[in-house]
Design a protein around this motif. Sequence first.
Motif, PDB file in Angstrom:
ATOM      1  N   ASP A  10     -11.109   4.346  -0.243  1.00 44.30           N
ATOM      2  CA  ASP A  10      -9.946   4.881   0.467  1.00 44.30           C
ATOM      3  C   ASP A  10      -8.724   4.047   0.093  1.00 44.30           C
ATOM      4  N   VAL A  11      -7.651   4.713  -0.270  1.00 41.42           N
ATOM      5  CA  VAL A  11      -6.522   4.030  -0.898  1.00 41.42           C
ATOM      6  C   VAL A  11      -5.254   4.139  -0.057  1.00 41.42           C
ATOM      7  N   ILE A  12      -4.600   2.995   0.148  1.00 42.64           N
ATOM      8  CA  ILE A  12      -3.255   2.987   0.721  1.00 42.64           C
ATOM      9  C   ILE A  12      -2.291   2.945  -0.452  1.00 42.64           C
ATOM     10  N   ALA A  13      -1.696   4.086  -0.751  1.00 43.24           N
ATOM     11  CA  ALA A  13      -0.785   4.217  -1.889  1.00 43.24           C
ATOM     12  C   ALA A  13       0.643   4.020  -1.390  1.00 43.24           C
ATOM     13  N   LEU A  14       1.300   2.972  -1.855  1.00 48.76           N
ATOM     14  CA  LEU A  14       2.630   2.608  -1.380  1.00 48.76           C
ATOM     15  C   LEU A  14       3.706   2.982  -2.383  1.00 48.76           C
ATOM     16  N   ARG A  58      -8.380   7.485  -9.457  1.00 46.86           N
ATOM     17  CA  ARG A  58      -8.841   8.868  -9.375  1.00 46.86           C
ATOM     18  C   ARG A  58      -8.494   9.480  -8.023  1.00 46.86           C
ATOM     19  N   ALA A  59      -8.667   8.702  -6.947  1.00 48.99           N
ATOM     20  CA  ALA A  59      -8.354   9.202  -5.609  1.00 48.99           C
ATOM     21  C   ALA A  59      -6.872   9.537  -5.469  1.00 48.99           C
ATOM     22  N   VAL A  60      -6.015   8.642  -5.933  1.00 51.34           N
ATOM     23  CA  VAL A  60      -4.570   8.869  -5.818  1.00 51.34           C
ATOM     24  C   VAL A  60      -4.138  10.071  -6.655  1.00 51.34           C
ATOM     25  N   ILE A  71       0.939   5.471 -11.338  1.00 47.13           N
ATOM     26  CA  ILE A  71       0.170   4.495 -10.567  1.00 47.13           C
ATOM     27  C   ILE A  71       0.332   3.155 -11.266  1.00 47.13           C
ATOM     28  N   LEU A  72       1.209   2.311 -10.742  1.00 47.23           N
ATOM     29  CA  LEU A  72       1.634   1.103 -11.448  1.00 47.23           C
ATOM     30  C   LEU A  72       0.647  -0.048 -11.323  1.00 47.23           C
ATOM     31  N   ALA A  73      -0.016  -0.162 -10.189  1.00 47.27           N
ATOM     32  CA  ALA A  73      -0.939  -1.272  -9.971  1.00 47.27           C
ATOM     33  C   ALA A  73      -1.914  -0.896  -8.871  1.00 47.27           C
ATOM     34  N   VAL A  74      -3.104  -1.482  -8.936  1.00 45.84           N
ATOM     35  CA  VAL A  74      -4.174  -1.197  -7.975  1.00 45.84           C
ATOM     36  C   VAL A  74      -4.896  -2.498  -7.661  1.00 45.84           C
ATOM     37  N   GLY A  75      -5.367  -2.640  -6.421  1.00 45.94           N
ATOM     38  CA  GLY A  75      -6.137  -3.817  -6.052  1.00 45.94           C
ATOM     39  C   GLY A  75      -7.017  -3.558  -4.851  1.00 45.94           C
ATOM     40  N   ALA A  98      -2.570   0.753  -3.851  1.00 44.38           N
ATOM     41  CA  ALA A  98      -1.976   1.196  -5.110  1.00 44.38           C
ATOM     42  C   ALA A  98      -0.466   1.226  -4.933  1.00 44.38           C
ATOM     43  N   VAL A  99       0.258   0.821  -5.945  1.00 45.88           N
ATOM     44  CA  VAL A  99       1.720   0.912  -5.938  1.00 45.88           C
ATOM     45  C   VAL A  99       2.127   2.076  -6.835  1.00 45.88           C
ATOM     46  N   ILE A 100       2.941   2.960  -6.269  1.00 48.81           N
ATOM     47  CA  ILE A 100       3.333   4.195  -6.953  1.00 48.81           C
ATOM     48  C   ILE A 100       4.779   4.095  -7.425  1.00 48.81           C
TER      49      ILE A 100
END
Length: 209
Positions: A10-14, A58-60, A71-75, A98-100
């Motif tokens: 589950d992703v918090i995409a900012l 993939r989720a984002v 999608i610039l970065a993920v952690g 994830a940073v968008i």
Amino acid sequence: MEQQSAVSIDVIALRYGPDDPVPTLGVAPRAWEPFAGELALPGVLLGRGERLDAAARRAVHTKLGVPAEAILAVGQLATFDEPNRDPRGPTLSIAMWAVIGDHDADDARWPSFDDVPPLAFDHNRILGTARSLFADMLWKNLTFTRPLIGEHFPATRAVDLTAALTGDRPDPGNLNRTLAALPGLSRTGERVRVKATGRPAALWAFDRE
């Protein structure tokens, strides 16, 4: 035989674009049961042999419609292991961030942390935990901070980002000392006007990599 837990990513995409007053996060209606039609964080089940980074991207991309290149970065952020969090059965949730970056269009809604509506599963709880973790990461984890704040930014933008994640406006002097101590970040000597009135804000910039 005891049922094995599935692993959900589950992703918090900012997103914090140049014209955004505060960072926002991506949510979208679920297409399938359970909770069909309800808003949720983008999430997928981890595939066999799939890396967490790839699953988060993939989720984002599939759930929010964000282009892969934006999608610039993920952690990795935290793990949630409440056995009853998913009505389909035991599901271990690995929360990712994830940073968008800038892109044309997507399928998401982008509320701020203070305006998040009720979400499916335990996603509101995940966000509550994530916000405090983001506050701890800000200005310490540059893999997270740098793509979020941008390569150059006025001091007022740093103040607004800090306040949005911590819930409190930072002391300007303390924040300036924090920024000055970051590797690769410098105060340029330039100033930019961000408001119609008041003194122009100092401009900070990261060194080119």
